[in-house]
Scaffold this motif. Structure first.
Motif, mmCIF file in Angstrom:
data_model
loop_
_atom_site.group_PDB
_atom_site.id
_atom_site.type_symbol
_atom_site.label_atom_id
_atom_site.label_comp_id
_atom_site.label_asym_id
_atom_site.label_seq_id
_atom_site.Cartn_x
_atom_site.Cartn_y
_atom_site.Cartn_z
ATOM 1 N N GLU A 130 -6.112 -4.494 2.600
ATOM 2 C CA GLU A 130 -5.293 -3.288 2.383
ATOM 3 C C GLU A 130 -4.534 -2.898 3.652
ATOM 4 O O GLU A 130 -4.566 -1.738 4.067
ATOM 5 C CB GLU A 130 -6.185 -2.117 1.926
ATOM 6 N N ALA A 166 -1.630 0.068 3.269
ATOM 7 C CA ALA A 166 -1.916 1.302 2.535
ATOM 8 C C ALA A 166 -1.224 2.519 3.135
ATOM 9 O O ALA A 166 -0.834 3.439 2.417
ATOM 10 C CB ALA A 166 -3.425 1.533 2.476
ATOM 11 N N SER A 198 -4.874 -6.237 -1.807
ATOM 12 C CA SER A 198 -4.053 -5.045 -2.020
ATOM 13 C C SER A 198 -4.151 -4.590 -3.462
ATOM 14 O O SER A 198 -4.397 -5.385 -4.366
ATOM 15 C CB SER A 198 -2.586 -5.350 -1.674
ATOM 16 N N HIS A 199 -3.954 -3.280 -3.657
ATOM 17 C CA HIS A 199 -3.855 -2.723 -5.006
ATOM 18 C C HIS A 199 -2.394 -2.579 -5.428
ATOM 19 O O HIS A 199 -2.111 -2.131 -6.532
ATOM 20 C CB HIS A 199 -4.528 -1.349 -5.067
ATOM 21 N N ARG A 200 -1.463 -2.936 -4.533
ATOM 22 C CA ARG A 200 -0.038 -2.808 -4.835
ATOM 23 C C ARG A 200 0.482 -4.145 -5.348
ATOM 24 O O ARG A 200 0.657 -5.093 -4.590
ATOM 25 C CB ARG A 200 0.728 -2.377 -3.581
ATOM 26 N N ASP A 245 3.372 -5.106 -6.522
ATOM 27 C CA ASP A 245 4.675 -5.582 -6.064
ATOM 28 C C ASP A 245 4.526 -6.369 -4.773
ATOM 29 O O ASP A 245 5.194 -7.391 -4.568
ATOM 30 C CB ASP A 245 5.650 -4.406 -5.893
ATOM 31 N N GLU A 246 3.604 -5.933 -3.893
ATOM 32 C CA GLU A 246 3.361 -6.660 -2.649
ATOM 33 C C GLU A 246 2.657 -7.986 -2.911
ATOM 34 O O GLU A 246 2.973 -9.004 -2.287
ATOM 35 C CB GLU A 246 2.530 -5.792 -1.703
ATOM 36 N N ARG A 300 -4.547 6.219 -2.097
ATOM 37 C CA ARG A 300 -4.556 5.155 -1.079
ATOM 38 C C ARG A 300 -5.888 4.414 -1.131
ATOM 39 O O ARG A 300 -6.947 4.997 -1.023
ATOM 40 C CB ARG A 300 -4.349 5.747 0.319
ATOM 41 N N LYS A 315 -6.652 4.715 -10.288
ATOM 42 C CA LYS A 315 -5.388 5.408 -10.056
ATOM 43 C C LYS A 315 -4.965 6.166 -11.309
ATOM 44 O O LYS A 315 -4.566 7.327 -11.245
ATOM 45 C CB LYS A 315 -4.297 4.417 -9.664
ATOM 46 N N GLU A 319 4.090 6.018 -2.029
ATOM 47 C CA GLU A 319 4.371 5.093 -3.124
ATOM 48 C C GLU A 319 5.410 5.715 -4.053
ATOM 49 O O GLU A 319 5.127 6.662 -4.782
ATOM 50 C CB GLU A 319 3.096 4.768 -3.893
ATOM 51 N N GLU A 363 4.585 6.277 -7.756
ATOM 52 C CA GLU A 363 3.698 7.421 -7.951
ATOM 53 C C GLU A 363 4.489 8.725 -7.866
ATOM 54 O O GLU A 363 4.301 9.641 -8.677
ATOM 55 C CB GLU A 363 2.603 7.394 -6.886
#
Length: 495
Positions: free
Chosen positions: A164, A167, A195-197, A199-200, A421, A428, A451, A454
């Motif tokens: 992460e 973040a 990561s939790h994202r 797109d990344e 985060r 989420k 984000e 979000e």
């Protein structure tokens, strides 16, 4: 390059990892995803030498590898960038980077000039203007993370594990980090990216491994799966909507900020948040968003201006007055500002309201446990026991405890700084649903978030800050990524 087979790890009766396998290839970025509590952090700590597996094998270049301690991991060329920065606050940035490996001159004295030069080279490579001689104390989360990245790069690692790392970084800083990660990958290093994202994940990685409940679920080429596929495997169910924003009746002005100024941080900031309204405070890292909400809550002093709650002026620089007026603040840095790491989960979850739980001036454990259990269940906190130290929880579950602590006070104004985060996609959606539900009950919500999805998905209005000033106030109907980013970079309209 690095292969884990049948790796298992238990902590008492809790099985953190069960028969996990992972293969990292030279010249490839590999994503590791899963919900909080899936075992990702435990796996990272095994690679870092902080934990020893109970079963399974680790091989590097086909040879058995024993990672009994962090020094062994570093010697093997494995560098880890952790989710939470762990710097010595009273040492300089350069001293933190080269701790235990300081360059020496005659009579084994530390060569401070050489250490400064090497640190400056690392920051030039990252493209960030950090002063190697400045103390680590007072650095933002983003700058602390960049120091950790520089520390990892200083090892010339063959395997780079990134837990992460983005973040708390802005979009520009994320791209800068990705450029460094790609250059390492192209030079033959193996990169493990957590990561939790999504797109990344899809922008950087060639393959994706999914974990759930401490077990391996799947490994696929990123080109062969969609975000929906990955989410379904992570949570074992469909996540219907990530931003369940419900319409709420907008009522009276609950929080009013008028002309708030703190020299060197922010200037003439004014805005209003109404009951039933979710207002997002957006902007790039360093724009002054966190500094404004800390001043509003009374953590930091401000030079001029005023804060009103339900029309009544709030005593400045007094967090206790803010709490008494019905404000709650979920801070960005959960470990330093949101939790007392040595205390139990249940004690942390009840700290702001311990007197309301007391009877005849005495606080009984049963009352604490009842209150903590209610919110732990509501936010799905994964803990072996509520009496365990909060430091034993994963980062995402620690964030849930901070949320539980403040939501239990039944606030009239809820201020949340980066509320999701380090939280997995399933949780989420639950946090967003909770924020929407609170707004529906008449709570005024002020949300700081880096984000954009979000911000755009949850906010009724978007306040954008640029270099300490409020650059734009955009209603939900006109808010999009372009308008927010134009204002955040100083290219948009003044208001």
């Amino acid at each position: 390059m690095l292969v884990l087979e049948g790796v298992s790890k238990s902590f008492g009766a809790v099985a953190a990892l069960r028969d996990v396998r992972l293969e990292l290839r030279a010249g490839e970025a590999h994503a590791l995803v899963g919900e909080n509590g899936a075992g990702k952090s435990t796996l990272v700590k095994i690679l870092a030498g902080a934990h020893t597996p109970d079963a399974g094998t680790i091989t590097m270049d086909g040879e058995p590898l024993a990672l009994h301690n962090p020094a062994a991991a570093r010697a093997a060329g494995i560098a880890v960038i952790y989710q939470e920065p762990t710097l010595f606050p009273d040492l300089s940035v350069a001293e933190n980077i080269f701790m235990g490996r300081q360059p020496l001159k005659g009579m084994r004295r530390i060569d401070a000039t050489e250490m400064h030069r090497r640190a400056a080279e690392l920051f030039d490579r990252l493209g960030v203007p950090l002063d190697p001689d400045r103390p680590a104390r007072g650095l933002s989360i983003a700058d602390q993370q960049l120091v950790e990245i520089a520390k990892a790069l200083s090892f010339d690692a063959r395997v780079l594990v990134m837990d992460e790392p983005t973040a708390a970084l802005s979009g520009v800083e994320v791209e800068r980090l990705f450029a460094v990660a790609r250059s390492l990958r192209d030079a033959g290093a193996a990169v493990l990216f957590i990561s939790h994202r999504f797109d990344e994940v899809f922008a950087l990685c060639e393959r994706i491994t999914v974990m759930r409940d401490g077990q391996w679920v799947s490994t696929d080429a990123a080109a062969d799966v969609t975000v929906a596929d990955v989410v379904r495997r992570m949570v074992g169910r469909e996540v219907s909507t990530l931003f369940p924003k419900e319409e709420a009746a907008i009522g009276q002005a609950r929080l009013e900020v008028r002309g708030l100024t703190r020299e060197g941080f922010f200037h003439d900031v004014s805005f209003t948040v109404h009951s039933g309204e979710i207002v997002a405070l957006a902007g790039l890292v360093g724009a002054g968003r966190s500094e404004v909400i800390r001043a509003v809550f009374g953590v930091d002093r401000y030079d001029s201006g005023e804060v009103l709650v339900d029309g009544r002026p709030l005593r400045r620089a007094s967090a206790s007055a803010a709490i008494g007026a019905g404000l709650a603040l979920v801070p960005e840095d959960r470990r330093q500002q949101g939790l007392v790491m040595e205390l139990s989960v249940e004690r942390n979850a009840t700290l702001p309201r311990r007197w309301s739980l007391a009877s005849l001036g005495l606080l009984f454990g049963a009352a604490e446990r009842r209150s903590a259990r209610e919110w732990a269940q509501r936010l799905q906190v994964k803990a072996a026991r509520l009496g365990d130290s909060v430091s034993t929880l994963s980062g995402g579950n620690q964030q849930k405890v901070v949320l539980a602590k403040w939501l239990a006070t039944a606030p009239r104004v809820l201020i949340v700084d980066e509320p999701t985060r380090g939280i997995d996609v399933g949780t989420k959606a639950e946090v967003h649903r909770l924020l929407s539900s609170l707004a529906g009950e008449g709570v005024a919500v002020l949300m700081v978030s880096s984000e954009l999805p979000e911000v755009l998905g949850m906010a009724d209005r978007v306040l954008v800050m640029h270099e300490g000033r409020l650059a734009a106030d955009i209603p939900r109907t006109r808010a999009d990524e372009e308008s927010v980013m134009l204002a955040a970079t100083g290219q948009g309209p003044a208001r």
